[in-house]
Design a protein around this motif. Structure first.
Motif, short mmCIF file in Angstrom:
data_model
loop_
_atom_site.label_atom_id
_atom_site.label_comp_id
_atom_site.label_asym_id
_atom_site.label_seq_id
_atom_site.Cartn_x
_atom_site.Cartn_y
_atom_site.Cartn_z
N ARG A 179 0.82 -1.20 0.00
CA ARG A 179 0.00 0.00 0.00
C ARG A 179 0.85 1.26 0.00
NH1 ARG A 179 -3.77 1.87 4.84
NH2 ARG A 179 -1.70 2.28 5.60
N ASN A 180 1.99 1.25 0.66
CA ASN A 180 2.84 2.43 0.76
C ASN A 180 3.83 2.55 -0.37
OD1 ASN A 180 1.63 3.28 3.11
ND2 ASN A 180 3.05 2.19 4.42
N ARG A 181 3.91 1.56 -1.23
CA ARG A 181 4.84 1.61 -2.35
C ARG A 181 4.36 2.67 -3.34
NH1 ARG A 181 5.33 -3.93 -4.21
NH2 ARG A 181 6.55 -4.09 -2.32
N PRO A 182 5.27 3.50 -3.86
CA PRO A 182 4.83 4.51 -4.83
C PRO A 182 4.26 3.84 -6.07
CG PRO A 182 7.21 4.63 -4.48
CD PRO A 182 6.68 3.57 -3.59
N ARG A 183 3.15 4.37 -6.53
CA ARG A 183 2.46 3.76 -7.66
C ARG A 183 3.08 4.14 -8.99
NH1 ARG A 183 -3.14 5.10 -5.01
NH2 ARG A 183 -3.31 3.30 -3.67
N ASN A 184 3.50 5.39 -9.10
CA ASN A 184 4.01 5.87 -10.38
C ASN A 184 5.51 6.09 -10.25
OD1 ASN A 184 4.23 6.81 -12.91
ND2 ASN A 184 2.95 8.61 -12.64
N GLN A 185 6.30 5.21 -10.79
CA GLN A 185 7.75 5.29 -10.66
C GLN A 185 8.34 6.38 -11.55
OE1 GLN A 185 9.79 3.09 -8.80
NE2 GLN A 185 8.06 2.09 -7.86
N GLY A 186 7.88 6.50 -12.79
CA GLY A 186 8.43 7.48 -13.71
C GLY A 186 7.41 8.52 -14.09
N ALA A 187 7.86 9.43 -14.94
CA ALA A 187 6.94 10.47 -15.40
C ALA A 187 5.95 9.86 -16.38
CB ALA A 187 7.73 11.59 -16.06
N ASP A 188 4.71 10.21 -16.24
CA ASP A 188 3.71 9.67 -17.14
C ASP A 188 3.68 10.46 -18.45
OD1 ASP A 188 2.56 11.94 -16.12
OD2 ASP A 188 0.57 11.08 -15.90
N ALA A 189 2.91 9.99 -19.39
CA ALA A 189 2.89 10.58 -20.73
C ALA A 189 2.38 12.01 -20.72
CB ALA A 189 2.02 9.72 -21.65
N ASN A 190 1.40 12.32 -19.89
CA ASN A 190 0.86 13.69 -19.85
C ASN A 190 1.89 14.68 -19.33
OD1 ASN A 190 -1.62 12.88 -20.83
ND2 ASN A 190 -2.39 12.41 -18.78
N TYR A 191 2.67 14.25 -18.34
CA TYR A 191 3.70 15.12 -17.79
C TYR A 191 4.78 15.40 -18.85
CZ TYR A 191 7.20 16.82 -14.50
OH TYR A 191 8.12 17.58 -13.86
N ARG A 192 5.18 14.37 -19.57
CA ARG A 192 6.19 14.55 -20.64
C ARG A 192 5.64 15.44 -21.75
NH1 ARG A 192 6.87 8.90 -19.87
NH2 ARG A 192 5.66 8.56 -21.75
N LEU A 193 4.36 15.26 -22.10
CA LEU A 193 3.76 16.08 -23.14
C LEU A 193 3.69 17.54 -22.72
CD1 LEU A 193 2.41 15.97 -25.92
CD2 LEU A 193 0.25 15.64 -24.75
N GLY A 194 3.34 17.79 -21.47
CA GLY A 194 3.31 19.16 -20.96
C GLY A 194 4.69 19.81 -20.99
N ASN A 195 5.71 19.05 -20.63
CA ASN A 195 7.07 19.58 -20.70
C ASN A 195 7.49 19.88 -22.13
OD1 ASN A 195 7.63 19.65 -17.97
ND2 ASN A 195 8.47 17.59 -17.93
N ARG A 196 7.05 19.04 -23.06
CA ARG A 196 7.39 19.29 -24.45
C ARG A 196 6.72 20.54 -24.98
NH1 ARG A 196 6.80 15.51 -29.73
NH2 ARG A 196 7.77 17.02 -31.12
N VAL A 197 5.45 20.74 -24.63
CA VAL A 197 4.73 21.94 -25.05
C VAL A 197 5.41 23.19 -24.48
CG1 VAL A 197 2.56 23.21 -24.75
CG2 VAL A 197 2.52 20.83 -25.46
N LEU A 198 5.77 23.13 -23.20
CA LEU A 198 6.45 24.27 -22.58
C LEU A 198 7.79 24.55 -23.24
CD1 LEU A 198 6.45 26.36 -20.27
CD2 LEU A 198 7.58 24.63 -18.86
N ALA A 199 8.54 23.50 -23.54
CA ALA A 199 9.84 23.68 -24.20
C ALA A 199 9.67 24.28 -25.60
CB ALA A 199 10.57 22.35 -24.27
N ASP A 200 8.66 23.82 -26.33
CA ASP A 200 8.42 24.39 -27.66
C ASP A 200 8.06 25.87 -27.58
OD1 ASP A 200 9.00 22.18 -29.17
OD2 ASP A 200 6.92 21.50 -29.33
N LEU A 201 7.21 26.21 -26.62
CA LEU A 201 6.78 27.60 -26.49
C LEU A 201 7.96 28.50 -26.09
CD1 LEU A 201 4.39 29.51 -26.60
CD2 LEU A 201 3.98 29.02 -24.19
N LEU A 202 8.69 28.10 -25.07
CA LEU A 202 9.82 28.92 -24.63
C LEU A 202 10.94 28.95 -25.66
CD1 LEU A 202 10.03 27.97 -20.85
CD2 LEU A 202 9.07 30.02 -21.88
N GLY A 203 11.19 27.80 -26.29
CA GLY A 203 12.24 27.75 -27.31
C GLY A 203 11.90 28.59 -28.53
#
Length: 105
Positions: free
Chosen positions: A34-58
């Motif tokens: 029960r106490n084990r973290p469920r999400n070990q890595g970044a999920d697809a939505n988080y990566r997509l949001g980072n990509r959108v932010l990088a495109d906008l700022l870049g």
């Protein structure tokens, strides 16, 4: 005469103790699960949001930098900066629209 105390036999393992140990072990395993973290890595939505932010700022930052360099060497201040900033913003939004229209895998 000395009184001798009869030696006591060590108490054998009681079935209740075994059952208690088994239940404690099962409870510890459930608690760890029960106490084990469920999400070990970044999920697809988080990566997509980072990509959108990088495109906008870049896009905006790259356009501003290229426009500043053009103004510096061509002595066209501020038109090179404004033109390239606008172009960088258009390219950034075009990339964001392309990302948002992509079908999920």
């Amino acid at each position: 005469m000395s009184e001798e105390k009869p030696e006591r036999d060590p108490i054998g393992e009681d079935a209740r103790i075994d059952a208690l140990e088994a239940r404690l072990k099962a409870a510890r395993e459930r608690e760890e699960q029960r106490n084990r973290p469920r999400n070990q890595g970044a999920d697809a939505n988080y990566r997509l949001g980072n990509r959108v932010l990088a495109d906008l700022l870049g896009g905006i930052g790259g356009g501003a930098l290229i426009g500043w360099v053009i103004d510096r060497f061509a002595d066209t201040s501020p038109w090179g900066l404004l033109g390239m900033l606008f172009l960088g913003t258009v390219v950034a939004f075009r990339n964001i629209i392309r990302i948002s229209n992509r079908r999920p895998d």
